[in-house]
Motif scaffolding. Structure first.
Motif, PDB file in Angstrom:
ATOM      1  N   ALA A   5       0.824  -1.197   0.000  1.00  0.00           N
ATOM      2  CA  ALA A   5       0.000   0.000   0.000  1.00  0.00           C
ATOM      3  C   ALA A   5       0.862   1.252   0.000  1.00  0.00           C
ATOM      4  N   THR A  54      -5.688   1.524  -1.321  1.00  0.00           N
ATOM      5  CA  THR A  54      -4.778   1.676  -0.187  1.00  0.00           C
ATOM      6  C   THR A  54      -5.556   1.858   1.112  1.00  0.00           C
ATOM      7  N   ASP A  57      -6.567  -1.547   2.188  1.00  0.00           N
ATOM      8  CA  ASP A  57      -5.416  -2.299   2.669  1.00  0.00           C
ATOM      9  C   ASP A  57      -5.019  -1.849   4.074  1.00  0.00           C
TER      10      ASP A  57
END
Length: 72
Positions: A5, A54, A57
């Motif tokens: 990420a 992201t 994540d």
């Protein structure tokens, strides 16, 4: 291999800043190169997708810490 990420967030930041540059050029940029606004919008959408990825994540990584604290 799935990129981390952190590396994707760096790419997202680069895309976002590039998109802002293209979009600030606006109609004047379209007079010079006809696809400036479309390029800016495309980069902005790519950045949005990277941001969602992201964020998910980081959420998955963080939820494990919350569950461990709740159990312990």
């Amino acid at each position: 291999m799935i990129p981390s990420a952190a590396s994707i967030s760096r790419q997202e930041a680069t895309n976002s800043l590039s998109a802002i540059g293209f979009l600030l050029a606006g109609e004047a940029g379209d007079l010079v190169v006809p696809v400036v606004t479309q390029t800016g919008l495309l980069l902005l959408w790519i950045s949005a997708i990277f941001t969602i990825y992201t964020g998910w994540d980081y959420f998955r990584a963080g939820i494990h810490h919350l569950i461990k604290e709740d159990e312990g």
